[in-house]
Design a protein around this motif. Structure first.
Motif, PDB file in Angstrom:
ATOM      1  N   PHE A   1       0.788  -1.120  -0.111  1.00 61.68           N
ATOM      2  CA  PHE A   1      -0.134   0.441   0.159  1.00 61.68           C
ATOM      3  C   PHE A   1       0.977   1.744  -0.176  1.00 61.68           C
ATOM      4  O   PHE A   1       1.546   2.038   1.208  1.00 61.68           O
ATOM      5  N   GLY A   2       0.977   1.810  -1.421  1.00 58.68           N
ATOM      6  CA  GLY A   2       2.426   2.665  -1.425  1.00 58.68           C
ATOM      7  C   GLY A   2       3.632   1.753  -0.647  1.00 58.68           C
ATOM      8  O   GLY A   2       3.956   0.547  -1.532  1.00 58.68           O
ATOM      9  N   PHE A   3       4.437   2.542   0.219  1.00 59.43           N
ATOM     10  CA  PHE A   3       5.628   1.976   0.162  1.00 59.43           C
ATOM     11  C   PHE A   3       5.152   0.554   1.685  1.00 59.43           C
ATOM     12  O   PHE A   3       6.003   0.235   1.811  1.00 59.43           O
ATOM     13  N   ARG A   4       4.499   1.439   2.098  1.00 58.83           N
ATOM     14  CA  ARG A   4       3.715  -0.069   3.386  1.00 58.83           C
ATOM     15  C   ARG A   4       3.375  -1.156   2.642  1.00 58.83           C
ATOM     16  O   ARG A   4       2.656  -1.592   1.930  1.00 58.83           O
ATOM     17  N   GLU A   5       4.115  -2.298   3.801  1.00 58.07           N
ATOM     18  CA  GLU A   5       3.575  -4.196   3.554  1.00 58.07           C
ATOM     19  C   GLU A   5       2.852  -4.041   4.584  1.00 58.07           C
ATOM     20  O   GLU A   5       2.181  -3.932   5.735  1.00 58.07           O
ATOM     21  N   VAL A   6       1.015  -4.168   3.344  1.00 53.84           N
ATOM     22  CA  VAL A   6      -0.169  -4.607   4.215  1.00 53.84           C
ATOM     23  C   VAL A   6      -0.324  -5.671   3.820  1.00 53.84           C
ATOM     24  O   VAL A   6       0.185  -6.721   2.905  1.00 53.84           O
ATOM     25  N   SER A   7      -1.215  -6.565   4.957  1.00 58.72           N
ATOM     26  CA  SER A   7      -2.155  -7.454   4.217  1.00 58.72           C
ATOM     27  C   SER A   7      -3.193  -6.850   2.862  1.00 58.72           C
ATOM     28  O   SER A   7      -3.299  -6.341   3.148  1.00 58.72           O
ATOM     29  N   GLU A   8      -3.136  -8.549   2.228  1.00 58.17           N
ATOM     30  CA  GLU A   8      -3.921  -8.000   0.651  1.00 58.17           C
ATOM     31  C   GLU A   8      -5.299  -7.743   1.409  1.00 58.17           C
ATOM     32  O   GLU A   8      -6.202  -6.312   1.059  1.00 58.17           O
ATOM     33  N   GLU A   9      -5.782  -8.159   2.555  1.00 52.70           N
ATOM     34  CA  GLU A   9      -7.761  -7.417   3.279  1.00 52.70           C
ATOM     35  C   GLU A   9      -6.947  -6.685   3.664  1.00 52.70           C
ATOM     36  O   GLU A   9      -8.049  -5.352   3.278  1.00 52.70           O
ATOM     37  N   GLN A  10      -6.297  -5.885   4.164  1.00 56.35           N
ATOM     38  CA  GLN A  10      -5.930  -4.394   4.669  1.00 56.35           C
ATOM     39  C   GLN A  10      -6.102  -3.516   3.606  1.00 56.35           C
ATOM     40  O   GLN A  10      -6.023  -2.089   3.749  1.00 56.35           O
ATOM     41  N   LYS A  11      -5.046  -3.459   2.176  1.00 52.74           N
ATOM     42  CA  LYS A  11      -4.911  -2.711   1.773  1.00 52.74           C
ATOM     43  C   LYS A  11      -6.331  -2.090   0.370  1.00 52.74           C
ATOM     44  O   LYS A  11      -6.718  -1.011   0.087  1.00 52.74           O
ATOM     45  N   GLY A  12      -7.632  -3.056   0.828  1.00 55.13           N
ATOM     46  CA  GLY A  12      -8.405  -3.249   0.063  1.00 55.13           C
ATOM     47  C   GLY A  12      -8.883  -1.870   0.712  1.00 55.13           C
ATOM     48  O   GLY A  12      -9.675  -1.581   0.119  1.00 55.13           O
ATOM     49  N   LYS A  13      -9.635  -2.415   1.708  1.00 55.90           N
ATOM     50  CA  LYS A  13      -9.929  -1.869   3.128  1.00 55.90           C
ATOM     51  C   LYS A  13      -9.112  -0.016   2.550  1.00 55.90           C
ATOM     52  O   LYS A  13      -9.542   1.222   2.371  1.00 55.90           O
ATOM     53  N   LEU A  14      -7.904  -0.102   2.375  1.00 54.77           N
ATOM     54  CA  LEU A  14      -7.414   1.304   2.506  1.00 54.77           C
ATOM     55  C   LEU A  14      -6.961   2.105   1.699  1.00 54.77           C
ATOM     56  O   LEU A  14      -7.640   3.120   1.547  1.00 54.77           O
ATOM     57  N   VAL A  15      -7.078   1.257   0.170  1.00 55.69           N
ATOM     58  CA  VAL A  15      -7.662   1.887  -0.845  1.00 55.69           C
ATOM     59  C   VAL A  15      -9.205   2.334  -1.415  1.00 55.69           C
ATOM     60  O   VAL A  15      -9.293   3.429  -1.324  1.00 55.69           O
ATOM     61  N   GLY A  16     -10.128   1.674  -0.578  1.00 55.91           N
ATOM     62  CA  GLY A  16     -11.120   1.840  -0.367  1.00 55.91           C
ATOM     63  C   GLY A  16     -11.305   3.452   0.474  1.00 55.91           C
ATOM     64  O   GLY A  16     -11.666   4.889  -0.113  1.00 55.91           O
ATOM     65  N   ASP A  17     -10.720   4.129   1.519  1.00 55.11           N
ATOM     66  CA  ASP A  17     -11.043   5.368   2.264  1.00 55.11           C
ATOM     67  C   ASP A  17      -9.970   6.142   1.956  1.00 55.11           C
ATOM     68  O   ASP A  17     -10.470   6.940   2.100  1.00 55.11           O
ATOM     69  N   VAL A  18      -8.806   5.819   0.854  1.00 59.57           N
ATOM     70  CA  VAL A  18      -8.725   6.820   0.063  1.00 59.57           C
ATOM     71  C   VAL A  18      -9.623   7.045  -0.632  1.00 59.57           C
ATOM     72  O   VAL A  18      -9.390   8.879  -0.787  1.00 59.57           O
ATOM     73  N   PHE A  19      -9.649   6.598  -1.660  1.00 61.36           N
ATOM     74  CA  PHE A  19     -10.816   7.371  -2.380  1.00 61.36           C
ATOM     75  C   PHE A  19     -12.556   7.458  -1.767  1.00 61.36           C
ATOM     76  O   PHE A  19     -12.651   9.105  -2.443  1.00 61.36           O
TER      77      PHE A  19
END
Ligand SMILES: C[S@@+](CC[C@H](N)C(=O)[O-])C[C@H]1O[C@@H](n2cnc3c(N)ncnc32)[C@H](O)[C@@H]1O
Length: 298
Positions: free
Chosen positions: A39-57
Protein backbone atom coordinates in the motif's frame (compact mmCIF):
# COMPACT_ATOMS: atom_id res chain seq x y z
CA UNK A 1 23.17 17.84 -5.61
CA UNK A 2 22.03 14.42 -4.38
CA UNK A 3 18.28 13.68 -4.53
CA UNK A 4 18.14 13.19 -0.74
CA UNK A 5 19.51 16.68 -0.18
CA UNK A 6 17.17 18.20 -2.75
CA UNK A 7 14.17 16.49 -1.20
CA UNK A 8 15.16 17.70 2.29
CA UNK A 9 15.47 21.29 1.09
CA UNK A 10 12.14 21.38 -0.69
CA UNK A 11 10.12 19.41 1.82
CA UNK A 12 8.35 21.80 4.18
CA UNK A 13 9.26 19.89 7.35
CA UNK A 14 12.14 17.77 6.16
CA UNK A 15 10.40 14.82 7.83
CA UNK A 16 8.75 13.63 4.69
CA UNK A 17 11.86 13.16 2.58
CA UNK A 18 13.55 11.37 5.48
CA UNK A 19 10.60 9.04 5.85
CA UNK A 20 10.41 8.50 2.09
CA UNK A 21 14.06 7.50 1.94
CA UNK A 22 13.77 5.23 4.98
CA UNK A 23 10.74 3.54 3.47
CA UNK A 24 12.37 3.24 0.09
CA UNK A 25 15.34 1.49 1.68
CA UNK A 26 13.05 -0.71 3.76
CA UNK A 27 10.92 -1.65 0.78
CA UNK A 28 13.92 -2.66 -1.27
CA UNK A 29 15.54 -4.73 1.49
CA UNK A 30 12.61 -6.29 3.35
CA UNK A 31 11.25 -9.76 2.68
CA UNK A 32 7.49 -9.54 2.41
CA UNK A 33 5.45 -11.90 4.58
CA UNK A 34 3.15 -14.26 2.69
CA UNK A 35 -0.07 -12.67 1.36
CA UNK A 36 1.42 -9.26 1.99
CA UNK A 37 1.05 -6.57 -0.62
CA UNK A 38 2.07 -2.98 -0.96
CA UNK A 39 0.00 0.00 0.00
CA UNK A 40 2.34 2.67 -1.30
CA UNK A 41 5.65 1.94 0.43
CA UNK A 42 4.00 0.06 3.28
CA UNK A 43 3.61 -3.71 3.42
CA UNK A 44 0.05 -4.60 4.41
CA UNK A 45 -2.15 -7.67 4.21
CA UNK A 46 -4.27 -8.07 1.08
CA UNK A 47 -7.42 -7.51 3.14
CA UNK A 48 -6.02 -4.29 4.60
CA UNK A 49 -5.07 -2.99 1.17
CA UNK A 50 -8.63 -3.17 -0.14
CA UNK A 51 -9.90 -1.26 2.86
CA UNK A 52 -7.12 1.34 2.78
CA UNK A 53 -7.61 1.99 -0.95
CA UNK A 54 -11.35 2.32 -0.30
CA UNK A 55 -10.65 4.87 2.44
CA UNK A 56 -8.35 6.89 0.15
CA UNK A 57 -10.93 7.27 -2.61
CA UNK A 58 -13.79 7.82 -0.22
CA UNK A 59 -11.77 10.63 1.34
CA UNK A 60 -10.67 12.30 -1.91
CA UNK A 61 -13.87 11.79 -3.99
CA UNK A 62 -15.30 15.30 -3.59
CA UNK A 63 -12.01 17.00 -4.48
CA UNK A 64 -10.78 14.33 -6.89
CA UNK A 65 -11.33 16.23 -10.17
CA UNK A 66 -9.97 19.54 -8.89
CA UNK A 67 -6.90 17.75 -7.51
CA UNK A 68 -6.34 15.97 -10.83
CA UNK A 69 -6.26 19.31 -12.63
CA UNK A 70 -3.91 20.84 -10.06
CA UNK A 71 -1.52 17.90 -9.73
CA UNK A 72 -1.17 17.27 -13.47
CA UNK A 73 -1.45 20.96 -14.46
CA UNK A 74 -4.45 19.90 -16.54
CA UNK A 75 -2.42 17.33 -18.48
CA UNK A 76 -4.60 14.41 -17.37
CA UNK A 77 -7.24 15.69 -19.81
CA UNK A 78 -4.83 15.41 -22.75
CA UNK A 79 -3.68 11.97 -21.59
CA UNK A 80 -7.29 10.75 -21.42
CA UNK A 81 -7.99 12.24 -24.86
CA UNK A 82 -5.02 10.29 -26.18
CA UNK A 83 -6.30 7.10 -24.55
CA UNK A 84 -9.72 7.50 -26.13
CA UNK A 85 -8.33 8.41 -29.54
CA UNK A 86 -6.41 5.11 -29.50
CA UNK A 87 -9.63 3.28 -28.65
CA UNK A 88 -11.41 4.57 -31.80
CA UNK A 89 -14.92 4.39 -30.36
CA UNK A 90 -17.79 3.62 -32.74
CA UNK A 91 -21.60 3.72 -32.59
CA UNK A 92 -23.05 0.53 -31.13
CA UNK A 93 -19.87 -0.10 -29.16
CA UNK A 94 -20.01 -2.04 -25.89
CA UNK A 95 -17.34 -0.41 -23.76
CA UNK A 96 -16.22 -1.01 -20.20
CA UNK A 97 -14.23 1.62 -18.30
CA UNK A 98 -12.94 -0.05 -15.15
CA UNK A 99 -11.94 1.97 -12.06
CA UNK A 100 -13.82 4.65 -13.95
CA UNK A 101 -14.27 6.83 -10.86
CA UNK A 102 -15.89 10.15 -11.66
CA UNK A 103 -16.48 9.27 -15.31
CA UNK A 104 -13.90 11.25 -17.33
CA UNK A 105 -12.96 8.43 -19.69
CA UNK A 106 -16.56 7.27 -20.17
CA UNK A 107 -17.68 10.84 -20.99
CA UNK A 108 -14.87 11.11 -23.56
CA UNK A 109 -15.83 7.77 -25.12
CA UNK A 110 -19.48 8.83 -25.42
CA UNK A 111 -18.53 12.19 -26.94
CA UNK A 112 -16.29 10.45 -29.47
CA UNK A 113 -19.12 8.05 -30.40
CA UNK A 114 -21.51 10.98 -30.79
CA UNK A 115 -19.11 12.74 -33.13
CA UNK A 116 -18.82 9.63 -35.33
CA UNK A 117 -22.59 9.19 -35.21
CA UNK A 118 -23.26 12.79 -36.27
CA UNK A 119 -20.92 12.42 -39.21
CA UNK A 120 -22.48 9.14 -40.35
CA UNK A 121 -26.04 10.51 -39.92
CA UNK A 122 -25.20 13.31 -42.35
CA UNK A 123 -24.32 10.66 -44.94
CA UNK A 124 -26.94 8.01 -44.06
CA UNK A 125 -29.99 9.29 -42.09
CA UNK A 126 -31.43 6.78 -39.60
CA UNK A 127 -35.04 6.00 -38.62
CA UNK A 128 -36.03 7.99 -35.52
CA UNK A 129 -37.13 4.84 -33.66
CA UNK A 130 -33.99 2.88 -34.47
CA UNK A 131 -32.50 1.88 -31.09
CA UNK A 132 -29.05 3.04 -30.19
CA UNK A 133 -27.28 -0.04 -28.84
CA UNK A 134 -24.21 1.81 -27.60
CA UNK A 135 -23.33 0.99 -23.99
CA UNK A 136 -20.55 2.59 -21.99
CA UNK A 137 -20.20 1.16 -18.50
CA UNK A 138 -18.34 2.95 -15.71
CA UNK A 139 -17.33 0.27 -13.21
CA UNK A 140 -15.73 1.26 -9.92
CA UNK A 141 -15.43 -0.34 -6.50
CA UNK A 142 -16.00 2.92 -4.65
CA UNK A 143 -19.57 4.26 -4.34
CA UNK A 144 -18.35 7.75 -3.34
CA UNK A 145 -16.41 8.13 -6.59
CA UNK A 146 -19.38 6.83 -8.62
CA UNK A 147 -21.71 9.26 -6.86
CA UNK A 148 -19.50 12.22 -7.84
CA UNK A 149 -19.45 10.81 -11.39
CA UNK A 150 -23.26 10.62 -11.53
CA UNK A 151 -23.53 14.26 -10.38
CA UNK A 152 -21.08 15.28 -13.08
CA UNK A 153 -23.10 13.34 -15.68
CA UNK A 154 -26.20 15.24 -14.55
CA UNK A 155 -24.43 18.58 -15.03
CA UNK A 156 -23.42 17.52 -18.54
CA UNK A 157 -26.99 16.54 -19.41
CA UNK A 158 -26.07 12.85 -19.61
CA UNK A 159 -28.30 11.70 -16.75
CA UNK A 160 -30.61 8.85 -17.66
CA UNK A 161 -28.91 8.26 -20.99
CA UNK A 162 -29.43 4.54 -21.80
CA UNK A 163 -25.92 4.36 -23.25
CA UNK A 164 -24.21 5.38 -19.98
CA UNK A 165 -24.33 2.88 -17.09
CA UNK A 166 -22.80 3.10 -13.59
CA UNK A 167 -21.80 -0.17 -11.96
CA UNK A 168 -20.26 -0.77 -8.55
CA UNK A 169 -17.79 -3.60 -8.94
CA UNK A 170 -14.32 -4.99 -8.47
CA UNK A 171 -11.83 -5.08 -11.36
CA UNK A 172 -10.70 -8.50 -10.09
CA UNK A 173 -14.17 -10.03 -10.35
CA UNK A 174 -16.22 -8.31 -13.01
CA UNK A 175 -19.93 -8.95 -13.26
CA UNK A 176 -19.95 -8.87 -17.03
CA UNK A 177 -20.38 -11.81 -19.39
CA UNK A 178 -17.50 -13.47 -21.22
CA UNK A 179 -16.70 -11.86 -24.57
CA UNK A 180 -19.30 -9.10 -24.15
CA UNK A 181 -17.15 -5.96 -24.63
CA UNK A 182 -15.57 -4.33 -27.66
CA UNK A 183 -13.31 -2.17 -25.53
CA UNK A 184 -11.86 -2.10 -22.03
CA UNK A 185 -10.11 0.92 -20.52
CA UNK A 186 -8.60 1.50 -17.11
CA UNK A 187 -7.13 4.92 -16.30
CA UNK A 188 -5.07 5.49 -13.16
CA UNK A 189 -6.85 2.52 -11.64
CA UNK A 190 -4.83 -0.64 -12.02
CA UNK A 191 -2.08 0.34 -9.59
CA UNK A 192 -4.71 0.45 -6.85
CA UNK A 193 -5.90 -3.09 -7.49
CA UNK A 194 -4.58 -5.77 -5.11
CA UNK A 195 -4.05 -8.52 -7.71
CA UNK A 196 -3.13 -6.91 -11.02
CA UNK A 197 -2.89 -10.32 -12.71
CA UNK A 198 -6.51 -11.11 -11.79
CA UNK A 199 -7.72 -7.75 -13.13
CA UNK A 200 -5.88 -8.39 -16.42
CA UNK A 201 -7.40 -11.87 -16.72
CA UNK A 202 -10.83 -10.38 -16.13
CA UNK A 203 -10.19 -7.77 -18.83
CA UNK A 204 -9.27 -10.58 -21.20
CA UNK A 205 -12.33 -12.62 -20.25
CA UNK A 206 -14.91 -9.87 -20.86
CA UNK A 207 -13.45 -8.68 -24.16
CA UNK A 208 -14.75 -10.07 -27.47
CA UNK A 209 -12.24 -11.48 -29.92
CA UNK A 210 -10.70 -8.46 -31.61
CA UNK A 211 -11.49 -6.34 -28.52
CA UNK A 212 -9.10 -3.62 -27.42
CA UNK A 213 -7.45 -3.28 -24.01
CA UNK A 214 -6.05 0.14 -23.06
CA UNK A 215 -4.49 1.16 -19.78
CA UNK A 216 -3.40 4.67 -18.83
CA UNK A 217 -1.26 4.70 -15.71
CA UNK A 218 1.39 6.68 -13.89
CA UNK A 219 4.65 5.06 -14.87
CA UNK A 220 8.42 5.38 -14.57
CA UNK A 221 10.65 8.22 -15.68
CA UNK A 222 14.21 7.22 -16.45
CA UNK A 223 15.70 10.35 -18.04
CA UNK A 224 18.46 11.61 -15.71
CA UNK A 225 17.78 15.11 -14.45
CA UNK A 226 14.07 14.94 -15.27
CA UNK A 227 13.70 11.96 -12.92
CA UNK A 228 15.09 13.97 -9.99
CA UNK A 229 12.81 16.92 -10.72
CA UNK A 230 9.81 14.61 -11.09
CA UNK A 231 10.64 12.81 -7.80
CA UNK A 232 10.91 16.11 -6.03
CA UNK A 233 7.62 17.35 -7.48
CA UNK A 234 5.89 14.07 -6.61
CA UNK A 235 7.13 13.65 -3.06
CA UNK A 236 7.31 17.25 -1.90
CA UNK A 237 4.72 19.19 -3.93
CA UNK A 238 1.84 16.74 -4.53
CA UNK A 239 1.27 15.76 -0.86
CA UNK A 240 1.47 19.47 0.03
CA UNK A 241 -1.25 20.31 -2.55
CA UNK A 242 -3.29 17.40 -1.11
CA UNK A 243 -2.89 18.86 2.36
CA UNK A 244 -3.85 22.37 1.28
CA UNK A 245 -6.72 21.63 -1.13
CA UNK A 246 -8.18 18.30 -0.02
CA UNK A 247 -7.02 18.53 3.62
CA UNK A 248 -5.63 15.05 3.16
CA UNK A 249 -1.87 14.73 2.80
CA UNK A 250 -1.77 10.97 3.47
CA UNK A 251 -4.00 10.01 0.55
CA UNK A 252 -1.86 11.94 -1.90
CA UNK A 253 1.27 10.52 -0.34
CA UNK A 254 -0.20 7.09 -1.10
CA UNK A 255 -1.05 8.05 -4.69
CA UNK A 256 2.56 9.06 -5.33
CA UNK A 257 4.06 6.04 -3.57
CA UNK A 258 1.71 3.63 -5.35
CA UNK A 259 2.98 4.95 -8.69
CA UNK A 260 6.57 4.13 -7.71
CA UNK A 261 5.56 0.60 -6.67
CA UNK A 262 3.76 -0.05 -9.98
CA UNK A 263 5.72 -2.31 -12.40
CA UNK A 264 7.88 -0.49 -14.95
CA UNK A 265 6.63 -0.23 -18.55
CA UNK A 266 8.29 -3.42 -19.90
CA UNK A 267 7.32 -5.54 -16.91
CA UNK A 268 3.71 -4.39 -17.09
CA UNK A 269 3.65 -5.12 -20.84
CA UNK A 270 4.85 -8.67 -20.03
CA UNK A 271 2.04 -9.06 -17.46
CA UNK A 272 -0.53 -8.03 -20.10
CA UNK A 273 0.88 -10.66 -22.48
CA UNK A 274 0.82 -13.26 -19.67
CA UNK A 275 -2.93 -12.62 -19.32
CA UNK A 276 -3.34 -13.78 -22.93
CA UNK A 277 -3.31 -10.49 -24.85
CA UNK A 278 -1.49 -10.01 -28.13
CA UNK A 279 0.13 -7.11 -29.95
CA UNK A 280 1.07 -5.53 -26.60
CA UNK A 281 2.56 -2.08 -27.00
CA UNK A 282 3.08 0.97 -24.88
CA UNK A 283 3.56 4.67 -25.39
CA UNK A 284 5.31 6.89 -22.87
CA UNK A 285 3.91 10.38 -22.40
CA UNK A 286 5.93 13.21 -20.79
CA UNK A 287 9.04 11.04 -20.59
CA UNK A 288 7.24 8.18 -18.85
CA UNK A 289 5.34 10.17 -16.22
CA UNK A 290 2.43 8.23 -17.65
CA UNK A 291 2.27 5.35 -20.12
CA UNK A 292 -0.55 3.99 -22.25
CA UNK A 293 -0.38 0.22 -22.66
CA UNK A 294 -2.46 -1.21 -25.45
CA UNK A 295 -3.24 -4.77 -26.51
CA UNK A 296 -5.79 -6.87 -28.37
CA UNK A 297 -7.63 -10.08 -27.60
CA UNK A 298 -7.16 -11.99 -30.83
C1 LIG B 1 -7.09 7.44 -9.39
S1 LIG B 1 -8.77 6.98 -9.54
C2 LIG B 1 -9.02 7.00 -11.29
C3 LIG B 1 -10.41 7.41 -11.67
C4 LIG B 1 -10.63 7.62 -13.17
N1 LIG B 1 -10.35 6.42 -13.93
C5 LIG B 1 -9.80 8.75 -13.69
O1 LIG B 1 -8.87 8.49 -14.43
O2 LIG B 1 -10.06 9.90 -13.33
C6 LIG B 1 -8.69 5.26 -9.17
C7 LIG B 1 -10.03 4.59 -9.09
O3 LIG B 1 -9.82 3.19 -8.98
C8 LIG B 1 -10.87 2.67 -8.19
N2 LIG B 1 -10.51 1.31 -7.74
C9 LIG B 1 -9.55 0.97 -6.86
N3 LIG B 1 -9.50 -0.37 -6.72
C10 LIG B 1 -10.45 -0.88 -7.54
C11 LIG B 1 -10.89 -2.20 -7.86
N4 LIG B 1 -10.34 -3.28 -7.29
N5 LIG B 1 -11.89 -2.36 -8.74
C12 LIG B 1 -12.48 -1.29 -9.33
N6 LIG B 1 -12.11 -0.01 -9.07
C13 LIG B 1 -11.10 0.20 -8.20
C14 LIG B 1 -11.00 3.69 -7.08
O4 LIG B 1 -12.20 3.58 -6.39
C15 LIG B 1 -10.85 4.98 -7.87
O5 LIG B 1 -12.10 5.47 -8.29
Amino acid sequence: MAFAELARRFSRTGKFSHRFLQQREASSSSTAPSHATSFGFREVSEEQKGKLVGDVFHSVASKYDLMNDLMSLGLHRLWKDRLVSKLRPFPGMQHLDVAGGTGDVAFNVLEAINRVEQRSLEVLPRDADEEDETRVYVCDINPSMLEVGKQRAKKRGLEGLPSLRWVEGNAEQLEFKDESMDGYTIAFGIRNVTHIDKALKEAYRVLKKGGRFLCLELSHVSMPGFKQIYDLYSFAVIPAIGQYVAKDRESYQYLVESARKFPPQERFAAMIAEAGFQDVQYENLVGGVVAIHSAFKL
